[in-house]
Design an enzyme around this catalytic site. Structure first.
Site, PDB file in Angstrom:
ATOM      1  N   SER A   1       3.007 -64.309  58.701  1.00 37.72           N
ATOM      2  CA  SER A   1       4.254 -64.343  57.652  1.00 37.72           C
ATOM      3  C   SER A   1       4.326 -65.768  57.189  1.00 37.72           C
ATOM      4  O   SER A   1       4.985 -66.064  56.010  1.00 37.72           O
ATOM      5  CB  SER A   1       5.448 -63.872  58.177  1.00 37.72           C
ATOM      6  OG  SER A   1       6.128 -64.832  59.187  1.00 37.72           O
TER       7      SER A   1
ATOM      8  N   LYS B   1      10.503 -69.018  60.420  1.00 37.20           N
ATOM      9  CA  LYS B   1      10.773 -68.826  58.952  1.00 37.20           C
ATOM     10  C   LYS B   1      11.234 -70.251  58.572  1.00 37.20           C
ATOM     11  O   LYS B   1      11.845 -71.070  58.925  1.00 37.20           O
ATOM     12  CB  LYS B   1      11.870 -67.711  58.809  1.00 37.20           C
ATOM     13  CG  LYS B   1      11.320 -66.345  59.050  1.00 37.20           C
ATOM     14  CD  LYS B   1      10.050 -65.910  58.296  1.00 37.20           C
ATOM     15  CE  LYS B   1       9.899 -64.353  58.622  1.00 37.20           C
ATOM     16  NZ  LYS B   1       9.319 -64.301  60.123  1.00 37.20           N
TER      17      LYS B   1
END
EC number: 3.4.21.88
Length: 210
Positions: free
Chosen positions: A127, A164
């Site tokens: 990701s 993230k």
């Protein structure tokens, strides 16, 4: 000189003191520490500061409410003889449960990163691939509970951990992937538990710095 490791709460207070000095130019008062950490009394903050002083991380100066001096920047805990601890795994995709023990040690000096790295986490997923954090990489992490918008963080959401890019917007926290096929994780801290576990300071791939 080797210093004793900090508890999670002591590390949180140490990080806050450092952050307060960096952003305001002065140490926090006991009242400010208690308010930030959630203690009911400044006396609780005082006890934790005494523990930090005993372990050699700070010096407490008498005669002033802001009498705290940082003695170490965690470099010594990062740059130990065994190298950096490899702790569990971090999902760079769907969050997975963090394993709260050291799997091994990696022969690298944490002081080579800026800020210094305190531990490594193995990335699972793609990701964050647009910024070069790939599946199987070892992510070097500086342990802190404070992060700015735009920094790549290791965040715990409930009992799971993910990597993230952080964005605080209004009452919500957005954890953005660096992958066009994935959506951000949106957290409302009023009803969900979220904690910043650290900020990414480097990547190791195939035994090489990235």
């Amino acid at each position: 000189m080797s210093r004793k490791h900090l508890t999670a709460r002591q590390q949180e207070i140490f990080d806050f003191v450092k952050h307060h000095i960096e952003t305001t130019g002065m140490p926090p008062t006991r009242v400010e520490i208690a308010r930030e950490i959630g203690f009911k009394s400044p006396n609780a903050a005082e006890e934790h500061l005494k523990a930090l002083a005993r372990k050699g991380y700070i010096e407490m100066l008498s005669g002033t409410s802001r009498g705290i001096r940082i003695l170490v920047d965690n470099e010594e805990t990062a740059a130990n003889d065994d190298g950096l601890p490899l702790i569990g795994k971090v999902a760079a995709g769907t969050p997975i449960m963090a394993i709260e023990h050291v799997e091994s040690h990696y022969p690298v000096n944490g002081a080579m990163f800026n800020p210094n790295a305190d531990y490594l986490l193995k990335v699972n997923g793609n990701s964050m691939e647009k910024i070069g954090i790939l599946d199987g990489d070892l992510l070097a992490v500086h342990k802190t509970n404070f992060a700015r918008n735009g920094q790549v963080v290791v965040a715990r959401v409930d009992d799971e951990v993910t990597v993230k890019r952080l964005e605080k917007k209004g009452d919500l926290i957005y954890l953005h992937p660096e992958n066009d096929e994935l959506q951000p994780i949106v957290v409302d801290p009023r009803i969900e538990y979220i904690e910043i576990e650290g900020i990414a300071v480097g990547v190791i791939r195939n035994n090489a710095w990235m």
